[in-house]
Each structure stands twice: as structure tokens, then as C-alpha cells.
Motif scaffolding. Sequence first.
Motif, PDB file in Angstrom:
ATOM      1  N   ARG A 148       0.823  -1.217   0.000  1.00 50.71           N
ATOM      2  CA  ARG A 148       0.000   0.000   0.000  1.00 50.71           C
ATOM      3  C   ARG A 148       0.859   1.270   0.000  1.00 50.71           C
ATOM      4  NH1 ARG A 148      -4.919  -1.224   4.302  1.00 50.71           N
ATOM      5  NH2 ARG A 148      -5.837  -2.981   3.191  1.00 50.71           N
ATOM      6  N   HIS A 149       1.899   1.243  -0.831  1.00 52.89           N
ATOM      7  CA  HIS A 149       2.781   2.402  -1.015  1.00 52.89           C
ATOM      8  C   HIS A 149       3.550   2.762   0.252  1.00 52.89           C
ATOM      9  CE1 HIS A 149       0.657   2.846  -4.780  1.00 52.89           C
ATOM     10  NE2 HIS A 149      -0.495   2.962  -4.125  1.00 52.89           N
ATOM     11  N   ARG A 150       3.676   1.783   1.159  1.00 53.79           N
ATOM     12  CA  ARG A 150       4.451   2.001   2.377  1.00 53.79           C
ATOM     13  C   ARG A 150       5.507   0.913   2.509  1.00 53.79           C
ATOM     14  NH1 ARG A 150       1.187   2.396   7.755  1.00 53.79           N
ATOM     15  NH2 ARG A 150       3.353   2.652   8.471  1.00 53.79           N
ATOM     16  N   ASP A 151       6.684   1.290   2.997  1.00 55.22           N
ATOM     17  CA  ASP A 151       7.724   0.326   3.308  1.00 55.22           C
ATOM     18  C   ASP A 151       7.522  -0.157   4.742  1.00 55.22           C
ATOM     19  OD1 ASP A 151       8.951   0.496   0.830  1.00 55.22           O
ATOM     20  OD2 ASP A 151      10.196   2.196   1.427  1.00 55.22           O
ATOM     21  N   LEU A 152       7.303  -1.464   4.892  1.00 51.85           N
ATOM     22  CA  LEU A 152       7.007  -2.025   6.208  1.00 51.85           C
ATOM     23  C   LEU A 152       8.082  -3.038   6.601  1.00 51.85           C
ATOM     24  CD1 LEU A 152       3.174  -2.702   5.781  1.00 51.85           C
ATOM     25  CD2 LEU A 152       4.264  -0.729   6.872  1.00 51.85           C
ATOM     26  N   SER A 153       8.544  -2.946   7.844  1.00 53.10           N
ATOM     27  CA  SER A 153       9.501  -3.926   8.360  1.00 53.10           C
ATOM     28  C   SER A 153       8.792  -5.252   8.596  1.00 53.10           C
ATOM     29  CB  SER A 153      10.117  -3.427   9.670  1.00 53.10           C
ATOM     30  OG  SER A 153      10.854  -2.246   9.453  1.00 53.10           O
ATOM     31  N   VAL A 154       9.514  -6.337   8.369  1.00 49.78           N
ATOM     32  CA  VAL A 154       8.944  -7.672   8.519  1.00 49.78           C
ATOM     33  C   VAL A 154       9.304  -8.202   9.904  1.00 49.78           C
ATOM     34  CG1 VAL A 154       8.873 -10.029   7.620  1.00 49.78           C
ATOM     35  CG2 VAL A 154       9.149  -8.096   6.047  1.00 49.78           C
ATOM     36  N   TYR A 155       8.321  -8.199  10.814  1.00 52.18           N
ATOM     37  CA  TYR A 155       8.516  -8.744  12.157  1.00 52.18           C
ATOM     38  C   TYR A 155       7.821 -10.095  12.315  1.00 52.18           C
ATOM     39  CZ  TYR A 155       9.893  -3.921  13.189  1.00 52.18           C
ATOM     40  OH  TYR A 155      10.509  -2.699  13.173  1.00 52.18           O
ATOM     41  N   ALA A 156       6.872 -10.398  11.448  1.00 49.75           N
ATOM     42  CA  ALA A 156       6.196 -11.692  11.498  1.00 49.75           C
ATOM     43  C   ALA A 156       7.191 -12.806  11.178  1.00 49.75           C
ATOM     44  CB  ALA A 156       5.038 -11.720  10.510  1.00 49.75           C
ATOM     45  N   THR A 157       6.905 -13.982  11.691  1.00 52.81           N
ATOM     46  CA  THR A 157       7.735 -15.153  11.394  1.00 52.81           C
ATOM     47  C   THR A 157       7.350 -15.709  10.026  1.00 52.81           C
ATOM     48  OG1 THR A 157       7.908 -15.696  13.750  1.00 52.81           O
ATOM     49  CG2 THR A 157       8.367 -17.472  12.177  1.00 52.81           C
ATOM     50  N   ILE A 158       8.342 -15.960   9.191  1.00 57.24           N
ATOM     51  CA  ILE A 158       8.100 -16.499   7.852  1.00 57.24           C
ATOM     52  C   ILE A 158       8.507 -17.970   7.848  1.00 57.24           C
ATOM     53  CG2 ILE A 158       8.525 -16.251   5.388  1.00 57.24           C
ATOM     54  CD1 ILE A 158       7.233 -13.793   6.683  1.00 57.24           C
ATOM     55  N   LYS A 159       7.566 -18.836   7.490  1.00 55.29           N
ATOM     56  CA  LYS A 159       7.863 -20.266   7.398  1.00 55.29           C
ATOM     57  C   LYS A 159       7.402 -20.807   6.051  1.00 55.29           C
ATOM     58  CE  LYS A 159       7.810 -21.391  12.322  1.00 55.29           C
ATOM     59  NZ  LYS A 159       7.318 -22.328  13.372  1.00 55.29           N
ATOM     60  N   LYS A 160       7.933 -21.953   5.723  1.00 54.91           N
ATOM     61  CA  LYS A 160       7.595 -22.583   4.437  1.00 54.91           C
ATOM     62  C   LYS A 160       7.579 -24.088   4.599  1.00 54.91           C
ATOM     63  CE  LYS A 160       9.208 -23.135  -0.337  1.00 54.91           C
ATOM     64  NZ  LYS A 160      10.268 -22.813  -1.329  1.00 54.91           N
ATOM     65  N   THR A 161       6.653 -24.732   3.899  1.00 57.69           N
ATOM     66  CA  THR A 161       6.668 -26.193   3.790  1.00 57.69           C
ATOM     67  C   THR A 161       6.336 -26.582   2.362  1.00 57.69           C
ATOM     68  OG1 THR A 161       5.724 -28.277   4.582  1.00 57.69           O
ATOM     69  CG2 THR A 161       4.249 -26.373   4.535  1.00 57.69           C
ATOM     70  N   ASP A 162       6.981 -27.619   1.885  1.00 59.35           N
ATOM     71  CA  ASP A 162       6.685 -28.106   0.534  1.00 59.35           C
ATOM     72  C   ASP A 162       5.720 -29.288   0.554  1.00 59.35           C
ATOM     73  OD1 ASP A 162       8.204 -30.250   1.425  1.00 59.35           O
ATOM     74  OD2 ASP A 162       9.908 -29.853   0.114  1.00 59.35           O
ATOM     75  N   LEU A 163       5.198 -29.615   1.739  1.00 57.96           N
ATOM     76  CA  LEU A 163       4.350 -30.798   1.868  1.00 57.96           C
ATOM     77  C   LEU A 163       2.999 -30.640   1.185  1.00 57.96           C
ATOM     78  CD1 LEU A 163       5.198 -31.654   5.568  1.00 57.96           C
ATOM     79  CD2 LEU A 163       5.777 -33.031   3.563  1.00 57.96           C
ATOM     80  N   LEU A 164       2.592 -29.392   0.921  1.00 59.03           N
ATOM     81  CA  LEU A 164       1.350 -29.171   0.182  1.00 59.03           C
ATOM     82  C   LEU A 164       1.611 -28.634  -1.222  1.00 59.03           C
ATOM     83  CD1 LEU A 164      -1.350 -27.851   2.686  1.00 59.03           C
ATOM     84  CD2 LEU A 164      -1.569 -29.752   1.095  1.00 59.03           C
ATOM     85  N   SER A 165       2.850 -28.696  -1.641  1.00 61.69           N
ATOM     86  CA  SER A 165       3.133 -28.317  -3.024  1.00 61.69           C
ATOM     87  C   SER A 165       2.374 -29.241  -3.969  1.00 61.69           C
ATOM     88  CB  SER A 165       4.632 -28.418  -3.312  1.00 61.69           C
ATOM     89  OG  SER A 165       4.874 -28.294  -4.696  1.00 61.69           O
ATOM     90  N   GLY A 166       1.723 -28.662  -4.956  1.00 61.13           N
ATOM     91  CA  GLY A 166       0.966 -29.468  -5.899  1.00 61.13           C
ATOM     92  C   GLY A 166       1.817 -30.075  -6.996  1.00 61.13           C
ATOM     93  N   HIS A 167       3.096 -29.709  -7.028  1.00 62.60           N
ATOM     94  CA  HIS A 167       3.996 -30.230  -8.060  1.00 62.60           C
ATOM     95  C   HIS A 167       4.752 -31.451  -7.559  1.00 62.60           C
ATOM     96  CE1 HIS A 167       3.902 -27.071 -11.191  1.00 62.60           C
ATOM     97  NE2 HIS A 167       3.598 -26.269 -10.195  1.00 62.60           N
ATOM     98  N   GLY A 168       4.896 -32.420  -8.431  1.00 62.41           N
ATOM     99  CA  GLY A 168       5.738 -33.555  -8.119  1.00 62.41           C
ATOM    100  C   GLY A 168       7.195 -33.139  -8.019  1.00 62.41           C
ATOM    101  N   ASP A 169       7.983 -33.904  -7.255  1.00 61.85           N
ATOM    102  CA  ASP A 169       9.404 -33.579  -7.109  1.00 61.85           C
ATOM    103  C   ASP A 169      10.218 -34.287  -8.196  1.00 61.85           C
ATOM    104  OD1 ASP A 169       9.611 -36.227  -6.286  1.00 61.85           O
ATOM    105  OD2 ASP A 169      10.060 -35.749  -4.194  1.00 61.85           O
ATOM    106  N   HIS A 170      11.519 -34.279  -8.031  1.00 62.24           N
ATOM    107  CA  HIS A 170      12.416 -34.856  -9.037  1.00 62.24           C
ATOM    108  C   HIS A 170      12.073 -36.314  -9.347  1.00 62.24           C
ATOM    109  CE1 HIS A 170      16.347 -35.179 -11.145  1.00 62.24           C
ATOM    110  NE2 HIS A 170      16.347 -36.414 -10.663  1.00 62.24           N
ATOM    111  N   ASP A 171      11.832 -37.083  -8.306  1.00 61.79           N
ATOM    112  CA  ASP A 171      11.532 -38.504  -8.523  1.00 61.79           C
ATOM    113  C   ASP A 171      10.200 -38.688  -9.254  1.00 61.79           C
ATOM    114  OD1 ASP A 171      13.870 -39.162  -7.277  1.00 61.79           O
ATOM    115  OD2 ASP A 171      12.942 -39.666  -5.347  1.00 61.79           O
ATOM    116  N   ASP A 172       9.216 -37.852  -8.925  1.00 58.70           N
ATOM    117  CA  ASP A 172       7.920 -37.940  -9.605  1.00 58.70           C
ATOM    118  C   ASP A 172       8.069 -37.616 -11.093  1.00 58.70           C
ATOM    119  OD1 ASP A 172       6.331 -38.532  -7.292  1.00 58.70           O
ATOM    120  OD2 ASP A 172       6.525 -36.443  -6.690  1.00 58.70           O
TER     121      ASP A 172
END
Length: 461
Positions: free
Chosen positions: A386-410
Motif C-alpha cells: 500500500r505504497h508504504r515500506d514495512l519492516s517484517v517482524y512476522a515469522t516467515i515459514k515454508k513447507t513443501d508438503l502441500l506443493s501441488g507439483h511432483g518432485d524430481h523422482d515424480d
Amino acid sequence: MNLTIWGAAKQVTGSMHLLEVGDYSILVDCGLDYERDTFQEENQYFPFNPASIDVVILTHAHIDHSGNLPTLLRMGFNGQILCTPPTADLTELLLMDSVNIFLSKQQKRSRGKRSGSGPKPLYLHKHVMDTVERFITIGFHKIFQIRQGISLQFIPVGHLLGAAAVVLEIEEQGVTKKIAFTGDVGRRNYPVLVDPQPLPAVDYLVTESTYGGRIHSKDTTITAKLKDIIEETCIKFPGRLIIPAFSIGRTQALVFTLNKLFSSGELPPVKIFVDSPLAEFATDVYRKHHQLLNDEAQDFYHRSGDEFEFDSLSYVQDKRESISISNYHEPCIIISSAGMLEGGRIQDHLYHNIQNYYCTILFIGYCAKGTLGHRLLRGDSIVRLRHRDLSVYATIKKTDLLSGHGDHDDLMSNIVGQDPNQLKKVFLVHGEDSSLSSLASAIEAAGYTAVIAEKGEPYIL
């Protein structure tokens, strides 16, 4: 016949592949390219005459595969669009949503400027309805004769309801050849969706490469992972968990998983908001095509009822209700679109929570380069909203367990099942450089010929 890769060449978005059989032109997918800052303006230019395309075949509904279809029609395409029934229903929803996003961006850019300034939308609702009228739906595994000497078959690949690999059998000058386009390949044991099915023997294969060289996490389940994050964010502390998720596909898989988790009594109830009208409409499509869901979902339905409804879950339609979530002071989970944070109500929730130390933002899918999601995942400490620079204080996490793409083996399983004496070339698309290189090396090591497709280069098949 000639194959030319016009989209998703050495990048992930914008899938568009042209197959020319004599004077007959087949376009497989027609997606939006999201990897340019000026994508809206650049997507209106096609490297071929749209009127010269005889038929379009759509692998699935995601906007990076379907999103430029109305532009194609607006620029002169006058043929049929072939896809599965769920793909037709979901694509209509996504294209209508795209128009709304275009119009919203136009309004924002035009504020404070003269009337009519700023880029025009790629297409309008009228163009979407014109596109929908072109859909011809074909069920899985049915042989469809496109014209004399060219037949089509759709093979389920998971990834999204209705998603299919395209298998074309083409007779040219007395010789029959088969070419398959994987679209996006799903993964096994994914919530709601069926497992990808093996492809028949083909002479040429065009495959996505999103997770080439990468293996999905296998040390835990998505249910266990979500349980841990919810306990940490919403139960031990009075925080909120924000999950950016595509309204179509990822949200349904996530809601079903949460339904299983809370129905089992493993966690005390936590309020869950699905803040996306599109997600609710898409969920109705999943209900409509319930017979295509996997066995786990079917069994759950017979034992416990609707997979996508439970007591602590609320679907948010009204914008006022969406805004009021900011005033909900109890711990909660907010699922909102878009998954890469490029527009949608998710930006409102980010704006109000990005500086909240008690907030966790959990990414459950791929974020293309250049997107806000990608910037957060790479660790940017300041983001612009919204046209403002905001500091990121929230925790950022990631998981690939719900990725809809198959991995290398798939991805490799689609290839090593092929006869190396018949499969002449494997063309790699829909991947970043490292993924393409890793998958190409593995394909070559397995005794096949891999080609990392160059945009605009014609390949004689």
C-alpha cells in the motif's frame, strides 16, 4: 511436424506450446507470464497470428496455463478449446477473477491521474464468456478425434482437479507418432487428488521441470507439520497463522487436511477463516465433480460428511467481513489468496500483520521470482505494501508438503517408464535454470535425450 515452445521456456510461468502438423496448428496451453514487471502489457503480444491457431488444448485451469486464452480470442482465435470438465469449470472461475484483478489494478494506477490513463485490462468479462463458449470437454482416457490423422487422450496427473497430460497420436505422411505434454505433474498421496497415472509409450515428451533436482520432505506428514505450527502459533501463544494459498486447488487440499486434524480431536478448536470468495466457488466445483476425488476423500465423505465444511471453519464472502477479521482478537488461522501474494485479500492481511511479532506467515507453495512471496521467502526485511515500506517482524515459514507439483523422482517416473528405443527426445519446460539442468542430467544418465527448450526455437519432430 514442428514444435515451438513460446512460453515457460527457462522459466516457470506462461506455458504456451505450438505444435504444427502440416498446415494445422495446435496450441497446448495459453498462460499468463508472471515473471515480468510489465506482464500485463507484454502478455497481449503473441509471437504468432492468433487467427492461425486451429485448436487449443488446455492441460489444467491454473492461470499460468489458461490465463491468456481470452486475449487469444480477442486477437483473432476462432477455434475450439479442448479440456476436461473440471478444467472448464475452474478455468471460468479463474479467468473471471483475472478480469477483476486487471480492473482493480487499473483503478489503483489511475487514481490521481487523468481519466483513461494507465494500462488497459488484457480482457474483460465479455471476452471470458466468449472463451467459455469455446470449451469442448472430454473425459479422462477417452480417445477424441481432433481431425483426420490427429487424436487426443487426457491422462490424469493429479496437481489440480481435472489436470491432465495431453497425449496426441498423429499420422503424418504414413508414419504415426505420439507426443505427450505433461502439463503440471502432481504428487502421490496428495490430499483430495488422485495420484498421477503413467503415460503411454510416446515418441516425444514435453515435461514440466519445476522441482527438478529437488526432493520433497518425507520426514513428516502435512497433518503433523500443520499441527506443530498451529500449536506454536495459536495455542501456546495468542497469535494468528496466515497461510497464502491459491483459491483453487491448494485451499481445498488445506481445508480437507485441517478438517481431518480438528475432527480427530488432536487440537482444541481454532477459528479458521477462508477469506476468498473464489475459493468457495471453487470448492463447489470440487463437490460437483466429487467422483473424481481420491479414495481418501471419498471415504472421509461417507464416514464424516462434507470434506470442506466443519464447525470452526468460516468462508468469508463480504469485503466488510474480511476487513473485520483484523478486529478478531482471538487466535485464528487465515487462509487467503493469492498464493504468491500478488494481489487479492491476502495483501490486506499482510498489511495489518507483517509487523506483528505474534503472527506466522506459512507458505505452502511455489512463489515465482519477482513476486512479493518470493521476496519474503528470500528474507527481505522490508517490503512495500500500500505504497508504504514495512519492516517484517512476522515469522516467515515454508513447507513443501502441500506443493501441488511432483518432485524430481515424480518427474523422472514419467520418463523412466518409457521405452528408450522409442522415446526420441524429452523437452524440458516450466522450470528455473537449476531445476532444468538437474533434471536434464538425470534424464541423460538414464539413457534418454534431454533438450532444455529455447523460447521460439522450432524443433522438427
